[in-house]
Design a protein around this motif. Structure first.
Motif, PDB file in Angstrom:
ATOM      1  N   HIS A  44     -16.925 -21.339 -23.816  1.00 25.95           N
ATOM      2  CA  HIS A  44     -18.169 -21.412 -23.060  1.00 25.95           C
ATOM      3  C   HIS A  44     -18.127 -20.367 -21.949  1.00 25.95           C
ATOM      4  N   GLY A  45     -19.299 -20.086 -21.400  1.00 22.85           N
ATOM      5  CA  GLY A  45     -19.403 -19.060 -20.355  1.00 22.85           C
ATOM      6  C   GLY A  45     -18.474 -19.271 -19.184  1.00 22.85           C
ATOM      7  N   LYS A  46     -18.331 -20.538 -18.735  1.00 22.17           N
ATOM      8  CA  LYS A  46     -17.474 -20.825 -17.577  1.00 22.17           C
ATOM      9  C   LYS A  46     -16.021 -20.519 -17.906  1.00 22.17           C
ATOM     10  N   GLU A  47     -15.602 -20.863 -19.147  1.00 21.02           N
ATOM     11  CA  GLU A  47     -14.222 -20.591 -19.564  1.00 21.02           C
ATOM     12  C   GLU A  47     -13.973 -19.088 -19.628  1.00 21.02           C
ATOM     13  N   VAL A  48     -14.963 -18.356 -20.147  1.00 18.94           N
ATOM     14  CA  VAL A  48     -14.832 -16.891 -20.240  1.00 18.94           C
ATOM     15  C   VAL A  48     -14.708 -16.292 -18.846  1.00 18.94           C
ATOM     16  N   GLY A  49     -15.510 -16.812 -17.913  1.00 17.12           N
ATOM     17  CA  GLY A  49     -15.439 -16.318 -16.532  1.00 17.12           C
ATOM     18  C   GLY A  49     -14.054 -16.521 -15.937  1.00 17.12           C
ATOM     19  N   SER A  50     -13.424 -17.649 -16.275  1.00 17.84           N
ATOM     20  CA  SER A  50     -12.075 -17.936 -15.776  1.00 17.84           C
ATOM     21  C   SER A  50     -11.067 -16.951 -16.348  1.00 17.84           C
TER      22      SER A  50
END
Length: 342
Positions: A44-50
């Motif tokens: 998900h986007g949040k995981e990618v950002g991390s």
């Protein structure tokens, strides 16, 4: 799972890859197999950002320290594909770094919540459907063996991902359990290469939301609401201008739900103190932008002693509130992930 390298491995070589042996990682590297794997992850986007980190620092460090190639699919998608390619030992190092990074994120998020039990780290692999049978094993024997020997939970999706011949394999557990599980899955992938052509899963871009506010349609582009002058707007305006049809003998509208001015409502949310600045902006520029674009009234409560959060109250029509919430979340995501700096 796309695979490259020498597929004709001897029984001895395959045995040296089996993670049941504690020294698997060293045996793989010392065996001189030089097997190159490509593993795809769905995030998900949040995981990618991390994984990317601020200004791309985290992913750069992962690439350098693991020796694996780590590529992240582009596009405005709620899901992204993270492709990890390299020799088996580099793949395992990259997975270890990702698993520990996700655990760190979980621990950090728990410090701001009342949760008492720590949720497991979860990764989703994307695997060609033709290899999933080998991963499950006869009567589920293989997947049961992997679960029992690693302590990780492994679930293979029953359906293929949209417009592809791949399925999602979800792994949950401690970072160490996940790393051991990935090693075992790699062995299965090596023993059973994909059959036939694989149509890879490509996440679709997020459909641009169209939000109506004040008789005008807006599409969200990045952090801005852009007027959307198309047929949708005209239809919406037409509907707003029409007086609901009242049959003879009735004094109330036949369609009470069609109201040109929906009643104002209020929505409240809380934001951590250390992130409130990115919502307000310098001299209030950002919050004023959000007010202007959304048409909503937005009030930010003063900081209270002993509280780590600030309350935001949004008042307006449901459309105004939805648009304001979206714009606030976009600001938060940009700040937390550092995506805006990339």
């Amino acid at each position: 799972m796309p695979y490259s390298g020498d597929t004709t491995l001897s029984a001895e070589q395959l045995w040296s890859l089996r993670p049941a042996c504690r020294e698997m990682e060293s045996k793989v590297s010392e065996g001189g197999l030089n097997v190159t794997l490509t593993i795809r992850l769905l995030m998900h986007g949040k995981e990618v950002g991390s994984i990317i980190g601020k200004k791309g620092e985290t992913v750069k460090k992962m690439r350098e320290e693991s020796g694996a190639r780590i590529n992240i699919s582009e596009g405005n998608c709620p899901e992204r594909i993270v492709t990890i390619t390299g020799p088996t030992d580099a793949i395992f190092k990259a997975f270890a770094m990702i698993a520990y990074k996700f655990e760190e994120d979980i621990i950090n998020s728990m410090s701001n919540s009342t949760a008492t039990s720590k949720p497991p780290v979860t990764l989703r692999l994307v695997v060609p459907a033709s290899q999933c049978g080998s991963l499950i094993g006869k009567g589920g024997s293989k997947i049961k063996e992997i679960r029992e020997s690693t302590g990780a939970q492994v679930q293979v999706a029953g359906d293929m991902l949209p417009n592809s011949t791949e399925r999602a394999v979800t792994i949950s557990g401690t970072p160490d359990a996940i790393i051991q599980c990935v090693k075992q899955i790699c062995v299965v992938m090596l023993e059973s290469p994909p059959k036939g052509a694989t149509i890879p899963y490509r996440p679709k871009p997020a459909s641009t939301p169209v939000i109506f506010a004040g008789g005008q349609a807006y599409t969200i582009q990045g952090q801005y609401a852009i007027p959307h002058p198309d047929q949708l707007t005209k239809l919406h305006q037409l509907a707003m201008q029409q007086t609901p049809f009242t049959p003879l003998g009735q004094t109330t509208p036949a369609f009470p739900g069609l109201d040109a001015s929906p009643p104002a409502s209020t929505h409240e949310l809380t934001i951590p103190n250390d992130l409130i600045g990115c919502i307000i902006g310098r001299q209030g520029t950002k919050i004023n932008e959000i007010r202007q674009m959304s048409g909503a009234q937005i009030k930010i409560a003063n900081a209270t002693e002993g509280s780590s959060e600030r309350q935001i109250t949004i008042t307006g029509t449901p459309a105004n509130i939805s648009l304001a919430q979206y714009l606030i979340n976009a600001r938060l995501t940009s700040e937390v992930t550092g995506m805006g700096a990339l």
